[in-house]
Design a protein around this motif. Sequence first.
Motif, short mmCIF file in Angstrom:
data_model
loop_
_atom_site.label_atom_id
_atom_site.label_comp_id
_atom_site.label_asym_id
_atom_site.label_seq_id
_atom_site.Cartn_x
_atom_site.Cartn_y
_atom_site.Cartn_z
N ILE A 50 -7.92 4.74 3.08
CA ILE A 50 -6.61 4.70 3.73
C ILE A 50 -5.78 3.52 3.22
O ILE A 50 -4.60 3.67 2.90
N LEU A 51 -6.41 2.36 3.11
CA LEU A 51 -5.69 1.16 2.69
C LEU A 51 -5.31 1.21 1.22
O LEU A 51 -4.27 0.66 0.82
N PHE A 52 -6.13 1.89 0.40
CA PHE A 52 -5.74 2.10 -1.01
C PHE A 52 -4.47 2.93 -1.06
O PHE A 52 -3.52 2.61 -1.79
N PHE A 53 -4.45 4.02 -0.31
CA PHE A 53 -3.26 4.88 -0.29
C PHE A 53 -2.04 4.12 0.26
O PHE A 53 -0.93 4.29 -0.25
N ARG A 54 -2.26 3.30 1.29
CA ARG A 54 -1.16 2.52 1.85
C ARG A 54 -0.59 1.55 0.82
O ARG A 54 0.62 1.37 0.70
N GLU A 55 -1.49 0.91 0.07
CA GLU A 55 -1.07 -0.04 -0.97
C GLU A 55 -0.21 0.64 -2.02
O GLU A 55 0.68 0.02 -2.60
N LEU A 56 -0.46 1.92 -2.24
CA LEU A 56 0.29 2.67 -3.25
C LEU A 56 1.53 3.34 -2.67
O LEU A 56 2.20 4.12 -3.35
N GLY A 57 1.84 3.05 -1.41
CA GLY A 57 3.10 3.51 -0.83
C GLY A 57 3.07 4.87 -0.16
O GLY A 57 4.12 5.41 0.19
N PHE A 58 1.88 5.44 0.06
CA PHE A 58 1.80 6.74 0.72
C PHE A 58 2.08 6.58 2.22
O PHE A 58 1.54 5.66 2.85
N PRO A 59 2.88 7.45 2.83
CA PRO A 59 3.08 7.41 4.28
C PRO A 59 1.83 7.87 5.01
O PRO A 59 1.03 8.64 4.47
N LEU A 60 1.65 7.41 6.25
CA LEU A 60 0.45 7.74 7.01
C LEU A 60 0.25 9.24 7.18
O LEU A 60 -0.88 9.74 7.13
N LYS A 61 1.33 9.97 7.38
CA LYS A 61 1.23 11.42 7.57
C LYS A 61 0.60 12.07 6.35
O LYS A 61 -0.27 12.95 6.47
N LYS A 62 1.03 11.63 5.15
CA LYS A 62 0.50 12.20 3.92
C LYS A 62 -0.95 11.78 3.72
O LYS A 62 -1.78 12.59 3.27
N ILE A 63 -1.28 10.52 4.06
CA ILE A 63 -2.66 10.05 3.92
C ILE A 63 -3.59 10.89 4.79
O ILE A 63 -4.67 11.29 4.35
N LYS A 64 -3.15 11.18 6.00
CA LYS A 64 -3.98 11.98 6.91
C LYS A 64 -4.22 13.36 6.32
O LYS A 64 -5.34 13.89 6.38
N GLU A 65 -3.18 13.97 5.74
CA GLU A 65 -3.33 15.29 5.13
C GLU A 65 -4.37 15.25 4.02
O GLU A 65 -5.18 16.17 3.87
N ILE A 66 -4.34 14.16 3.24
CA ILE A 66 -5.25 14.06 2.08
C ILE A 66 -6.69 13.85 2.53
O ILE A 66 -7.59 14.59 2.13
N VAL A 67 -6.92 12.81 3.36
CA VAL A 67 -8.30 12.41 3.67
C VAL A 67 -8.99 13.37 4.65
O VAL A 67 -10.22 13.37 4.74
N THR A 68 -8.22 14.17 5.39
CA THR A 68 -8.84 15.12 6.32
C THR A 68 -8.96 16.52 5.73
O THR A 68 -9.46 17.42 6.38
N SER A 69 -8.50 16.68 4.49
CA SER A 69 -8.60 17.98 3.84
C SER A 69 -10.06 18.31 3.53
O SER A 69 -10.83 17.44 3.11
N PRO A 70 -10.47 19.56 3.71
CA PRO A 70 -11.85 19.97 3.38
C PRO A 70 -12.17 19.76 1.90
O PRO A 70 -13.34 19.63 1.52
N ASP A 71 -11.14 19.74 1.06
CA ASP A 71 -11.33 19.59 -0.38
C ASP A 71 -11.34 18.12 -0.82
O ASP A 71 -11.45 17.84 -2.02
N PHE A 72 -11.19 17.20 0.12
CA PHE A 72 -11.10 15.78 -0.25
C PHE A 72 -12.40 15.31 -0.92
O PHE A 72 -13.49 15.54 -0.41
N ASN A 73 -12.25 14.66 -2.07
CA ASN A 73 -13.38 14.14 -2.82
C ASN A 73 -13.18 12.64 -2.99
O ASN A 73 -12.24 12.21 -3.65
N ARG A 74 -14.06 11.85 -2.38
CA ARG A 74 -13.89 10.40 -2.39
C ARG A 74 -13.91 9.82 -3.80
O ARG A 74 -13.09 8.96 -4.14
#
Length: 247
Positions: A50-74
Amino acid sequence: MKVNEVAKLVGISVRTLHHYDEIGLLIPDQLTESGYRIYSERNLEQLQQILFFRELGFPLKKIKEIVTSPDFNRLEALRLHEQMLLEKKKHIDMLLGTVAKTIQHAKGEVQMSHKEKFQGFDFSSNPYEQEARERWGDKAVDESNAKAKQMKKDGQMEKFQEDMNQLYAKLAELRHTDPASEDAQAAIGEWYRMLGQMGSYSPEAFKGLGQMYVDDQRFTKNIDKFGEGLAVFMRDAMAIYADGLQG
């Protein structure tokens, strides 16, 4: 780890962690009978993402979409973070070089061309394309992208970028004047026509874009590199100019 321990470890506030829990972005794996949040090793890995995405300017709503997706690969996400951070580092290094040379120029040690003064400022790309699509639709964004691609192909993008930086500098010199003044409106008219080279902006869209310069801190931060308060000045001048076009 308890919430206050995580906050201390990471350097963020307890309130921020509570907020992440409330919006379903980072839900602790355990909740004690007393209501204390307990964060697992998995939760800490999620928080790092989450903090990596925040550092890169992603909004929280978009971060949630990404990290909660079934296809998310760390692992894939970490590779993406690495790539984007390296690009960011390259950009910052270029800006630092411009700052260093500007200091030397201010001390009379070297001469600097107008082009060199704005080395590293790049507004030709649009990292907020999805937001633009949501606001103005696919047609307007696709048209803008097609024009940008053609300009690059024709070798015109560098000149366009240089002209844009010079106009930012010109507007920055006017930012303490009345945005309704003749000089301010003439300059913002140049801005309207310049944007028209990249896409079609109705007066309403032009006014909305100016408001975004202030509402979105990412835009504000980039624009105010040319002079503190420039984003607000441009918003006001753009609104006045747009109202004049509609009138």
